[in-house]
Design an enzyme around this catalytic site. Sequence first.
Site, PDB file in Angstrom:
ATOM      1  N   HIS A 151      32.690  44.801  43.353  1.00 34.74           N
ATOM      2  CA  HIS A 151      34.126  44.601  43.104  1.00 34.74           C
ATOM      3  C   HIS A 151      34.636  43.173  43.670  1.00 34.74           C
ATOM      4  CE1 HIS A 151      38.217  45.685  44.424  1.00 34.74           C
ATOM      5  NE2 HIS A 151      38.425  45.537  43.177  1.00 34.74           N
ATOM      6  N   HIS A 167      42.215  37.468  42.604  1.00 28.25           N
ATOM      7  CA  HIS A 167      42.933  39.046  42.432  1.00 28.25           C
ATOM      8  C   HIS A 167      44.360  38.652  42.270  1.00 28.25           C
ATOM      9  CE1 HIS A 167      44.849  42.754  43.139  1.00 28.25           C
ATOM     10  NE2 HIS A 167      43.648  43.036  42.532  1.00 28.25           N
TER      11      HIS A 167
END
Length: 246
Positions: free
Chosen positions: A9, A51
């Site tokens: 991730h 992100h």
Amino acid sequence: MSFTKVQAHRGASGYAPENTIAAFKKAIEMGADGIELDVHLSKDNELIVMHDEMINRTTNEKGLIKDFTLAELKKLDAGSWFGVKFKNERIPTLEEVLILVKTTPLFLNIEIKAGYRMYKGIEEKVLALLEKHNMINRSIISSFDHYSLVKIKQLNPKIKTGMLYSASLFEPWQYAKSIKSDALHPYYITLNKDFILNAYINGLAINTYTVNDEDVMTKLSRGRVSGIITNYPDKAKKIVSSIQGN
């Protein structure tokens, strides 16, 4: 051969600053099966791996990615927030990550960021880069913006898409079929045995996020989900291998 694939991730973000080359290299070293990352567009329409849509949290500057050129973003320190040894780690472009990953056996899970800000033409740009580097068959495009997933399929029906969502949805496989998605990408707390079975009956993979608890990793591995998205790919690989075999 393990059924469940481990996706790092934002790279191995438990050990290195998220969405940086350092985190992606660490994921490769740890034997991850794939890498999950996020993309935005810069002021000059370059695909930026980060992100948040704002650079405040993970760099030494403030503002929106869309208001900075690639050259300006490349001057920022994207590592010191995580640890001194990562000082001056730079924000990568998607192409830099593709160049790194394409020489490995890993696949990519590319999340097109969604929110109140839309990036015009981002789908075309992502696909063009994947085609350039011959990574179409080794990638899945995911997003909370399901209109973006529909557009991806219209542009290239061959590439896989994954439908991100966080709530507990009723029979999401029916909706997924309507947008021609290949996989469900749910928050892990929404999963149970019946859900997993029904998803598979309907021909959908399940890549679940963000699983950092080892007990949950164990349950999901025993449940044979398609993919575990985690900040700790080393821990997940060890658990999956012990339950499902190498």
